[in-house]
Motif scaffolding. Structure first.
Motif, PDB file in Angstrom:
ATOM      1  N   THR A 133     -86.213  99.064 -60.058  1.00  0.00           N
ATOM      2  CA  THR A 133     -86.939  97.942 -60.656  1.00  0.00           C
ATOM      3  C   THR A 133     -87.853  98.484 -61.755  1.00  0.00           C
ATOM      4  O   THR A 133     -87.904  99.683 -62.002  1.00  0.00           O
ATOM      5  N   PHE A 134     -88.616  97.575 -62.379  1.00  0.00           N
ATOM      6  CA  PHE A 134     -89.509  98.017 -63.451  1.00  0.00           C
ATOM      7  C   PHE A 134     -90.970  98.067 -63.029  1.00  0.00           C
ATOM      8  O   PHE A 134     -91.822  98.504 -63.799  1.00  0.00           O
ATOM      9  N   THR A 135     -91.274  97.622 -61.813  1.00  0.00           N
ATOM     10  CA  THR A 135     -92.609  97.827 -61.252  1.00  0.00           C
ATOM     11  C   THR A 135     -92.457  98.181 -59.783  1.00  0.00           C
ATOM     12  O   THR A 135     -91.526  97.721 -59.112  1.00  0.00           O
ATOM     13  N   THR A 176     -89.362 102.268 -59.284  1.00  0.00           N
ATOM     14  CA  THR A 176     -89.068 102.262 -60.711  1.00  0.00           C
ATOM     15  C   THR A 176     -88.154 103.437 -61.065  1.00  0.00           C
ATOM     16  O   THR A 176     -88.040 104.404 -60.301  1.00  0.00           O
ATOM     17  N   GLU A 191     -83.722  93.467 -63.813  1.00  0.00           N
ATOM     18  CA  GLU A 191     -84.130  93.364 -65.222  1.00  0.00           C
ATOM     19  C   GLU A 191     -83.345  94.337 -66.104  1.00  0.00           C
ATOM     20  O   GLU A 191     -83.912  95.063 -66.921  1.00  0.00           O
ATOM     21  N   ASP A 206     -83.814  95.090 -69.836  1.00  0.00           N
ATOM     22  CA  ASP A 206     -84.958  95.862 -70.320  1.00  0.00           C
ATOM     23  C   ASP A 206     -84.722  97.374 -70.277  1.00  0.00           C
ATOM     24  O   ASP A 206     -85.632  98.148 -70.584  1.00  0.00           O
ATOM     25  N   THR A 207     -83.532  97.808 -69.895  1.00  0.00           N
ATOM     26  CA  THR A 207     -83.255  99.242 -69.836  1.00  0.00           C
ATOM     27  C   THR A 207     -83.028  99.821 -71.226  1.00  0.00           C
ATOM     28  O   THR A 207     -82.573  99.123 -72.140  1.00  0.00           O
ATOM     29  N   GLN A 233     -81.689 105.106 -69.489  1.00  0.00           N
ATOM     30  CA  GLN A 233     -81.613 104.469 -68.176  1.00  0.00           C
ATOM     31  C   GLN A 233     -80.211 103.951 -67.888  1.00  0.00           C
ATOM     32  O   GLN A 233     -79.702 104.084 -66.764  1.00  0.00           O
ATOM     33  N   ALA A 262     -86.063  99.301 -75.236  1.00  0.00           N
ATOM     34  CA  ALA A 262     -85.041  98.538 -74.508  1.00  0.00           C
ATOM     35  C   ALA A 262     -83.891  98.192 -75.455  1.00  0.00           C
ATOM     36  O   ALA A 262     -84.110  97.829 -76.609  1.00  0.00           O
ATOM     37  N   ASP A 267     -97.649 104.267 -61.749  1.00  0.00           N
ATOM     38  CA  ASP A 267     -97.874 102.838 -61.554  1.00  0.00           C
ATOM     39  C   ASP A 267     -99.364 102.602 -61.365  1.00  0.00           C
ATOM     40  O   ASP A 267     -99.829 102.272 -60.283  1.00  0.00           O
TER      41      ASP A 267
END
Length: 720
Positions: free
Chosen positions: A60-62, A88, A227, A230-231, A235, A265, A528
């Motif tokens: 994930t991104f968070t 993440t 998501e 957004d990579t 990634q 991204a 994070d």
């Protein structure tokens, strides 16, 4: 496998995505279509099928989103999902590099640096390379890191990036490339990695170390990525390499919400996923659980004009017939006055201020509105600000703790030495150079001959590390010792406002107390970082939200105002038809899809030019190309004294009250299989099946098969 109860909790497309466990799957999840629910149930489904939790990787991104998903999945199956690897890209990279990094020449004790640290290193290098002397417009440390990081994330040579995006700095290309080379060497020599290094080295690990790639791909037999739009390129390549043994990859995302190209991204990652993974099954989530149909009608119209997309049409069962409103104000002050009047009317109708948001493309677009809100004593919060551990006083304390993990972290040594009264940059660099060359940096520190003017402060630092290295290793206790040393230093360095900053130090003690080991704390605060109390989002019900659209992604409110929709501002004046133009279109789509019940689009008809003259401007071309029937127009003269709730002004500028009648509900017996019906959004179709008590399956001529509930769908029978 999922039982009947679970199936009833998912719509048809979600259920298909949850149960498609083998091979590559691309889930195109429209805004508000339940993508998180889909990922949660898929984790639960895999475990219920007998898949070992250790073989599942959720990216994930968070960190918060992965933790929430795994917690929810655990509740579904009445079992803990703690053995699933979730996090993440950067946190998973950190874990794997600490395990395998030795095969790339890295020890497991490397320190992760954030953006501020990276800029600090560049400043040191500029001095050592004699690039910091007064020179004509030499790039700032921030610009240099932007260029170095941009080249990595966009997978482009630094020279090409400078030529294309920083053409005014081309004359410094050789110096910037030299800085890049020394920056990379400095990090390696001192056991440091920045965010980009984590991804670059994870990819390197799987490309260069065959055994590591085999281990990782064998262990993680089921990979999910949230998501995916957004990579960046690195990634996407990491995902491909990690799945090379099985191709069991599900990526979830929405091409229409790809708005982060400035971070690297790549919109085309999601577009070319079926080419990267041949045989990809594409599943579209189109039922929206957030907004009313009139709002979705407008958002569908916005994105339908996109040059490249996965075609999808959002629809909903949520009742509501209030159309989005468009208002062209005289200028920015009048635009602000209109927004405030509407906000006050919505509040009078029972809406809490924190359920109302004003969104804008750039932070300065809300300046006039902020002035008006302040003058009327309306409380608001503007989303953004520093993270807790990005502030200078927090970095001071963290430097102490980081050195306990990585004693050759010269950046932290330099920071602490400069905090000593009477120690300047040259002295700090001299001490740092001496202790970094020693086998035991702490012993070398204690042996260094201190100058008479700064000996007292220096000796206190020496004693601090002696105490820390002999103390109970629990992070909370180490932090207490560091803070005891730091308090007088803190009050001297930040004499102007240290009482205001003090609560950050108290918050740090609370956070670190929950950790069992120092390494985990240091990693988390970099990968994070928690929000500072000074910038954390308020839970006050009586606080209006102001936010850039980028910061609003993933959030939703009952009422949303999108302001500044003027030609030259949205899209930005530098955007030309092409990739940037299309991303600006997607940005408007993201803004509009944040609204649940009320959506206002506003723009000023006059803007101040750089020479301080007002100039006439039109509405954004993205708004101008919308179908007029998708919104109501509020005329300026009506807007000044108009009461929201009576009506929006029509295209003619006249207003009329909206009379709501309680329609007689259609009965299931009113419809027959084979009969023709009409829906206000899907158009005409043929009834295929009736499902008691009140559902119909209808094959629409243009939108295919839909299951509609008569309590929500406004169907009419087509006679003849």
């Amino acid at each position: 496998m999922l039982n009947g109860t679970y199936k009833e909790e998912l719509n048809e497309a979600q259920y298909e995505a949850v149960t498609a466990t083998e091979g590559p799957v691309l889930v195109i999840a429209g805004a508000g279509s339940g993508k998180t629910r889909t990922l949660v149930y898929r984790v639960a489904h895999l475990i219920q099928k007998g898949v070992e939790p250790e073989s599942i990787l959720l990216l994930t991104f968070t960190r918060k989103s992965s933790q929430e998903m795994l917690w929810r999945a655990g509740r579904i199956i009445s079992d803990s999902c703690t053995r699933v690897t979730g996090g993440t890209f950067h946190s998973v990279a950190n874990m794997l590099l600490r395990r395998y990094g030795g095969q790339l020449g890295f020890g497991s004790g490397f320190t992760i640096i954030d953006r501020g640290d990276a800029e600090g290193i560049v400043n040191l290098l500029k001095s050592s390379l004699d690039l910091s002397a007064p020179r004509k417009q030499f790039p700032s440390k921030r610009a240099i890191i932007n260029m170095i990081s941009g080249a990595v994330n966009k997978a482009r040579p630094l020279e090409d990036l400078i030529f294309d995006e920083y053409s005014h700095l081309v004359e410094f290309t050789d110096d910037i490339q030299l800085l890049q080379k020394h920056y990379q060497s400095f990090k390696f020599d001192h056991g440091l990695m920045d965010y980009d290094d984590l991804l670059v080295n994870w990819k390197r690990l799987m490309v260069e170390v065959i055994e590591a790639r085999q281990d990782i791909s064998t262990r993680y037999r089921y990979i999910m990525v949230d998501e995916y739009q957004d990579t960046n390129l690195i990634q996407a390549e990491i995902v491909r390499l990690a799945a090379y043994r099985h191709d069991n990859v599900m990526v979830v995302g929405d091409d229409s919400q790809s708005i982060y190209s400035f971070r690297g991204a790549d919109f085309y990652n999601i577009m070319r996923f079926p080419e990267t993974f041949p045989g990809t099954r594409v599943i579209k989530l189109e039922e929206n659980y957030r907004s009313t149909q009139p709002i979705l009608g407008l958002t569908n119209d916005i994105i339908s004009k996109a040059a490249e997309k996965y075609t999808k049409t959002l629809y909903t069962k949520i009742q509501g017939d209030l159309k989005p409103a468009l208002y062209g104000a005289r200028d920015e002050r009048a635009e602000a006055a209109f927004v405030i009047k509407r906000v006050e009317q919505l509040r009078a109708e029972g809406l809490q201020l924190n359920e109302i948001a004003v969104l804008f493309r750039s932070g300065f677009h809300s300046f006039k509105l902020e002035l008006e809100l302040t003058s009327r004593s309306i409380q608001f919060e503007k989303r953004g600000g520093l993270k807790l551990t990005e502030s200078a006083h927090m970095k001071d304390v963290l430097a102490v703790l980081r050195l306990l993990i990585n004693p050759i972290d010269n950046l932290s040594w330099n920071r602490l030495l400069l905090s000593i009264d009477k120690v300047g940059p040259k002295t700090a660099q001299k001490i740092t150079a001496t202790i970094s060359a020693a086998d035991d940096p702490f012993l070398a520190l204690s042996s260094f001959p201190a100058g008479r003017t700064w000996k007292r402060g220096f000796d206190k630092l020496v004693r601090l590390f002696h105490e820390l290295r002999n103390a109970d290793p629990r992070p909370g206790l180490l932090c207490e010792l560091a803070l005891k040393w730091y308090q007088p230093v803190f009050e001297r360095l930040y004499a102007d406002d240290y009482p205001k900053r003090q609560k950050d130090l108290e918050q740090l003690k609370t956070i670190i107390a929950s950790y069992d080991d120092l390494q985990s704390f240091i990693d988390d605060t970099t990968l994070d970082p928690p929000e500072s109390d000074l910038s954390a989002y308020s839970n006050d019900l009586d606080t209006l939200v102001l936010s850039t659209i980028h910061s609003a992604k993933g959030l939703e409110w009952d009422a949303v105002f999108v302001i500044g929709l003027a030609d030259g501002r949205f899209p930005h004046s530098s955007a030309f038809p092409g990739e940037q133009w299309e991303e600006e279109r997607r940005l408007l789509y993201v803004a509009a899809t944040r609204a649940r019940k009320h959506l206002f689009l506003t723009y000023p008809r006059e803007l101040m030019s750089p020479d301080r003259r007002f100039k006439r401007v039109g509405m954004s071309p993205f708004v101008a190309e919308l179908e007029p029937g998708g919104y109501e127009v509020i005329r300026p003269e009506a807007g000044d004294g108009h009461v929201y709730g009576a009506a929006y002004g029509g295209a003619s500028g006249r207003t009329r009250p909206i009379l709501k009648k309680k329609d007689k509900k259609a009965a299931l017996d009113d419809f027959s299989p084979g009969g023709r019906v009409k829906h206000p959004f899907f158009g005409t179709g043929t009834v295929k099946k009736k499902t008691p008590p009140r559902s119909l399956d209808v094959a629409f001529d243009r939108h295919g098969m839909k299951t509609l509930h008569l309590d929500y769908a406004k169907l009419t029978i087509v006679e003849g």
